[in-house]
Design an enzyme around this catalytic site. Structure first.
Site, PDB file in Angstrom:
ATOM      1  CB  ALA A   8      -0.881   0.070   1.237  1.00  0.00           C
ATOM      2  CB  VAL A  45       7.487  -2.258   8.401  1.00  0.00           C
ATOM      3  CG1 VAL A  45       8.355  -2.605   7.354  1.00  0.00           C
ATOM      4  CG2 VAL A  45       7.094  -0.851   8.582  1.00  0.00           C
ATOM      5  CE1 TYR A 135       3.114  -9.175 -12.082  1.00  0.00           C
ATOM      6  CE2 TYR A 135       2.376  -9.436 -14.270  1.00  0.00           C
ATOM      7  CZ  TYR A 135       2.295  -8.588 -13.007  1.00  0.00           C
ATOM      8  OH  TYR A 135       1.193  -7.765 -12.771  1.00  0.00           O
ATOM      9  CB  SER A 138       3.027 -15.442  -9.827  1.00  0.00           C
ATOM     10  OG  SER A 138       2.835 -14.282 -10.297  1.00  0.00           O
ATOM     11  CE  LYS A 139       0.244 -10.185 -10.234  1.00  0.00           C
ATOM     12  NZ  LYS A 139      -0.479  -9.570  -8.747  1.00  0.00           N
TER      13      LYS A 139
END
Length: 232
Positions: A8, A45, A135, A138-139
């Site tokens: 975020a 964090v 990528y 994974s998506k």
């Protein structure tokens, strides 16, 4: 309503956090504490490519019932040229961590018979993207996770959906263009609406998916891509 957004500190995640402050208690996580502080939300964090136990505890302590898995990593290159650590980091950040966070959030959602899980995927996970195989896969995995969990959780009034953005006006989007063989103008020419998606569009779709108006919408991959998924 307690909403957690991963990744975020900037881009899409930041836009989602700002948009959802009007409907619930927003919690955020990311790697950069200084940028998280600027959001004026309670934060944790955490680097999703490593140990996420601190974030799992954060989810439990703050009774998260809306989880938005937005954090992601991207690497451009032929599969055979990628380093082992890059492959591991992408799968951990983009797929394994979201699955673990969802698993942590589910018990509280089930207990209260209400919850919303939104995964931020990618049009690359729907169509495939040359030289972004890790990528893309994974998506694509997020879509499978979404469909299966939607079936498992439907009886508890918990919806699970994935938003698949196309090219988005963010730093990550620009960086991925710079790593590729194409210019921004060449990419826009391939998009039917001849534009990039704005982060606020994704944020407002998240707001809708959280609302009671969308309670019948679950297990879906929603392509917010300016027509890119339709064809050229």
């Amino acid at each position: 309503m307690n909403i957690l957004i991963t990744g975020a500190s900037k881009g899409i995640g930041k836009a989602i956090a700002e948009e959802l402050k009007s409907i619930g208690n927003v919690f955020v996580t990311g790697r950069n504490e200084q940028t998280l502080k600027k959001l004026d939300c309670k934060y944790c964090v955490c680097d999703l490519s490593g140990d996420i136990e601190i974030l799992n505890n954060f989810i439990i302590e703050n009774k998260i019932n809306v989880l938005i898995n937005n954090a992601a990593e991207y690497v451009y290159g032929a599969l055979e040229t990628l380093k082992e650590e890059d492959i591991q980091r992408l799968y951990q950040t983009n797929l394994i961590a979201p699955a673990k966070l969802i698993a942590t959030a589910i018990p509280y959602m089930k207990q209260n018979k209400w919850g919303r899980i939104i995964n931020i995927g990618s049009i690359s996970g729907v169509m495939g993207e040359a030289y972004a195989s890790i990528y893309s896969s994974s998506k694509a995995g997020l879509l499978g996770l979404t469909k299966a969990l939607a079936l498992e959780l439907a009886q508890y009034n918990i919806t699970v959906n994935t938003i698949n953005p196309g090219w988005v006006e963010t730093r990550l989007g620009i960086d991925s263009i710079e790593e590729s063989e194409f210019s921004k103008d060449e990419i826009i020419e391939c998009v039917p609406q001849k534009r990039f998606i704005k982060p606020i569009e994704i944020a407002r779709l998240c707001k809708y998916l959280i609302s009671e108006d969308s309670k019948g919408l679950t297990g879906q991959g929603i392509n917010l891509c300016a027509g890119l998924s339709v064809g050229i």
